[in-house]
Scaffold this motif. Structure first.
Motif, mmCIF file in Angstrom:
data_model
loop_
_atom_site.group_PDB
_atom_site.id
_atom_site.type_symbol
_atom_site.label_atom_id
_atom_site.label_comp_id
_atom_site.label_asym_id
_atom_site.label_seq_id
_atom_site.Cartn_x
_atom_site.Cartn_y
_atom_site.Cartn_z
ATOM 1 N N LEU A 30 -73.768 -8.853 -8.033
ATOM 2 C CA LEU A 30 -72.744 -7.882 -7.670
ATOM 3 C C LEU A 30 -71.511 -7.980 -8.564
ATOM 4 O O LEU A 30 -70.936 -6.962 -8.942
ATOM 5 N N ALA A 31 -71.114 -9.190 -8.922
ATOM 6 C CA ALA A 31 -69.910 -9.366 -9.726
ATOM 7 C C ALA A 31 -70.068 -8.762 -11.121
ATOM 8 O O ALA A 31 -69.178 -8.054 -11.608
ATOM 9 N N ILE A 32 -71.191 -9.018 -11.766
ATOM 10 C CA ILE A 32 -71.430 -8.472 -13.101
ATOM 11 C C ILE A 32 -71.511 -6.949 -13.049
ATOM 12 O O ILE A 32 -70.921 -6.246 -13.868
ATOM 13 N N CYS A 33 -72.229 -6.432 -12.075
ATOM 14 C CA CYS A 33 -72.362 -4.984 -11.949
ATOM 15 C C CYS A 33 -71.011 -4.333 -11.668
ATOM 16 O O CYS A 33 -70.650 -3.335 -12.293
ATOM 17 N N SER A 34 -70.257 -4.901 -10.740
ATOM 18 C CA SER A 34 -68.939 -4.350 -10.403
ATOM 19 C C SER A 34 -68.013 -4.373 -11.607
ATOM 20 O O SER A 34 -67.328 -3.381 -11.894
ATOM 21 N N ALA A 35 -68.001 -5.496 -12.323
ATOM 22 C CA ALA A 35 -67.140 -5.607 -13.502
ATOM 23 C C ALA A 35 -67.546 -4.599 -14.573
ATOM 24 O O ALA A 35 -66.692 -3.981 -15.210
ATOM 25 N N SER A 36 -68.845 -4.409 -14.759
ATOM 26 C CA SER A 36 -69.292 -3.449 -15.785
ATOM 27 C C SER A 36 -68.862 -2.030 -15.423
ATOM 28 O O SER A 36 -68.446 -1.256 -16.297
ATOM 29 N N LEU A 37 -68.940 -1.676 -14.154
ATOM 30 C CA LEU A 37 -68.489 -0.354 -13.723
ATOM 31 C C LEU A 37 -66.983 -0.194 -13.944
ATOM 32 O O LEU A 37 -66.526 0.841 -14.441
ATOM 33 N N ILE A 69 -76.922 -2.784 -19.407
ATOM 34 C CA ILE A 69 -76.398 -4.130 -19.642
ATOM 35 C C ILE A 69 -77.356 -5.225 -19.176
ATOM 36 O O ILE A 69 -77.207 -6.376 -19.572
ATOM 37 N N MET A 70 -78.350 -4.883 -18.341
ATOM 38 C CA MET A 70 -79.347 -5.869 -17.912
ATOM 39 C C MET A 70 -80.234 -6.295 -19.075
ATOM 40 O O MET A 70 -80.829 -7.370 -19.039
ATOM 41 N N HIS A 71 -80.345 -5.466 -20.088
ATOM 42 C CA HIS A 71 -81.196 -5.772 -21.241
ATOM 43 C C HIS A 71 -80.359 -6.533 -22.262
ATOM 44 O O HIS A 71 -79.524 -5.951 -22.958
ATOM 45 N N SER A 72 -80.572 -7.838 -22.353
ATOM 46 C CA SER A 72 -79.732 -8.704 -23.186
ATOM 47 C C SER A 72 -79.705 -8.279 -24.651
ATOM 48 O O SER A 72 -78.646 -8.283 -25.279
ATOM 49 N N GLU A 73 -80.861 -7.926 -25.203
ATOM 50 C CA GLU A 73 -80.906 -7.526 -26.612
ATOM 51 C C GLU A 73 -80.102 -6.250 -26.852
ATOM 52 O O GLU A 73 -79.398 -6.134 -27.851
ATOM 53 N N MET A 74 -80.219 -5.295 -25.946
ATOM 54 C CA MET A 74 -79.477 -4.050 -26.100
ATOM 55 C C MET A 74 -77.980 -4.304 -25.981
ATOM 56 O O MET A 74 -77.193 -3.792 -26.769
ATOM 57 N N LEU A 75 -77.592 -5.106 -25.007
ATOM 58 C CA LEU A 75 -76.175 -5.402 -24.824
ATOM 59 C C LEU A 75 -75.601 -6.123 -26.038
ATOM 60 O O LEU A 75 -74.518 -5.776 -26.522
ATOM 61 N N THR A 76 -76.322 -7.099 -26.550
ATOM 62 C CA THR A 76 -75.858 -7.823 -27.741
ATOM 63 C C THR A 76 -75.715 -6.871 -28.917
ATOM 64 O O THR A 76 -74.712 -6.893 -29.639
ATOM 65 N N PHE A 77 -76.703 -5.994 -29.105
ATOM 66 C CA PHE A 77 -76.659 -5.012 -30.192
ATOM 67 C C PHE A 77 -75.448 -4.092 -30.048
ATOM 68 O O PHE A 77 -74.696 -3.873 -31.006
ATOM 69 N N LEU A 78 -75.240 -3.560 -28.851
ATOM 70 C CA LEU A 78 -74.137 -2.619 -28.632
ATOM 71 C C LEU A 78 -72.765 -3.294 -28.733
ATOM 72 O O LEU A 78 -71.773 -2.633 -29.017
ATOM 73 N N SER A 79 -72.713 -4.580 -28.505
ATOM 74 C CA SER A 79 -71.423 -5.285 -28.527
ATOM 75 C C SER A 79 -70.969 -5.686 -29.931
ATOM 76 O O SER A 79 -69.819 -6.069 -30.121
ATOM 77 N N LYS A 80 -71.867 -5.591 -30.908
ATOM 78 C CA LYS A 80 -71.516 -5.993 -32.280
ATOM 79 C C LYS A 80 -70.559 -4.987 -32.909
ATOM 80 O O LYS A 80 -70.728 -3.777 -32.752
ATOM 81 N N ILE A 123 -69.354 -10.769 -19.501
ATOM 82 C CA ILE A 123 -68.400 -9.688 -19.245
ATOM 83 C C ILE A 123 -67.697 -9.282 -20.540
ATOM 84 O O ILE A 123 -67.453 -8.092 -20.775
ATOM 85 N N LEU A 124 -67.389 -10.250 -21.388
ATOM 86 C CA LEU A 124 -66.755 -9.913 -22.670
ATOM 87 C C LEU A 124 -67.691 -9.107 -23.556
ATOM 88 O O LEU A 124 -67.243 -8.199 -24.261
ATOM 89 N N LEU A 125 -68.988 -9.420 -23.510
ATOM 90 C CA LEU A 125 -69.969 -8.610 -24.255
ATOM 91 C C LEU A 125 -69.990 -7.178 -23.732
ATOM 92 O O LEU A 125 -70.048 -6.218 -24.508
ATOM 93 N N ILE A 126 -69.952 -7.034 -22.421
ATOM 94 C CA ILE A 126 -69.946 -5.701 -21.813
ATOM 95 C C ILE A 126 -68.694 -4.943 -22.245
ATOM 96 O O ILE A 126 -68.762 -3.760 -22.584
ATOM 97 N N LYS A 127 -67.576 -5.631 -22.241
ATOM 98 C CA LYS A 127 -66.324 -4.992 -22.654
ATOM 99 C C LYS A 127 -66.403 -4.531 -24.109
ATOM 100 O O LYS A 127 -65.988 -3.416 -24.437
ATOM 101 N N LYS A 128 -66.963 -5.356 -24.974
ATOM 102 C CA LYS A 128 -67.111 -4.983 -26.387
ATOM 103 C C LYS A 128 -68.061 -3.806 -26.567
ATOM 104 O O LYS A 128 -67.882 -2.985 -27.459
ATOM 105 N N ALA A 129 -69.085 -3.729 -25.716
ATOM 106 C CA ALA A 129 -70.098 -2.665 -25.825
ATOM 107 C C ALA A 129 -69.693 -1.387 -25.094
ATOM 108 O O ALA A 129 -70.339 -0.348 -25.271
ATOM 109 N N SER A 130 -68.648 -1.428 -24.314
ATOM 110 C CA SER A 130 -68.339 -0.318 -23.401
ATOM 111 C C SER A 130 -68.137 1.026 -24.107
ATOM 112 O O SER A 130 -68.610 2.048 -23.607
#
Length: 143
Positions: free
Chosen positions: A6-13, A35-46, A114-121
């Motif tokens: 819940l925390a990760i999902c809430s923060a991503s929203l 964001i559940m897909h680690s490879e996609m999230l890492t790619f989008l956060s670069k 969460i920082l990766l999500i922020k970079k990929a947002s």
């Protein structure tokens, strides 16, 4: 490591909503499967990853989307619970669309994911910048 909580999902929203004026519920439901897909999230956060439309990303990285429908269905309950929690805690409001209700401050204390999500947002927002019917069709989500 499992990031299905819940925390990760809430923060991503909150991160995404902090950057857009409002968001359709149907598009908000697509954030967590991304964001559940680690490879996609890492790619989008670069930093060197360019913003791409969804079709382009599907063509260049089809492995990111192989089980997207399963991830979508698996994430529905947690995403809806997160939205309910954020509304109940007065962090967002829902009036036909989701809108942030207060300023957020996401920093390193929230953790690396969460920082990766922020970079990929910004790239996630760009991916979602399509009519909802087109998004669900291209992602092969079965409703």
């Amino acid at each position: 490591m499992s990031y299905n909580n819940l925390a990760i999902c809430s923060a991503s929203l909150l991160i995404v909503l902090d950057k857009v004026e409002n968001l359709d519920l149907s598009k908000a439901l697509l954030i967590y499967p991304v964001i559940m897909h680690s490879e996609m999230l890492t790619f989008l956060s670069k930093k060197n990853t360019k913003k791409r439309k969804l079709n382009s990303l599907i063509l260049t990285h089809p492995s990111f989307f192989i089980n997207f429908d399963d991830r979508f269905n698996d994430s529905l309950i947690i995403t809806l619970n997160s939205i309910q929690y954020l509304i109940a805690s007065n962090q967002i409001i829902f009036d036909k669309k989701l809108m942030i209700n207060r300023e957020i401050n996401i920093n390193e204390k929230f953790g690396e994911r969460i920082l990766l999500i922020k970079k990929a947002s910004d790239k996630i927002i760009y991916l979602l910048d399509h009519p909802i019917e087109e998004l669900y069709l291209n992602l092969r989500i079965k409703l």
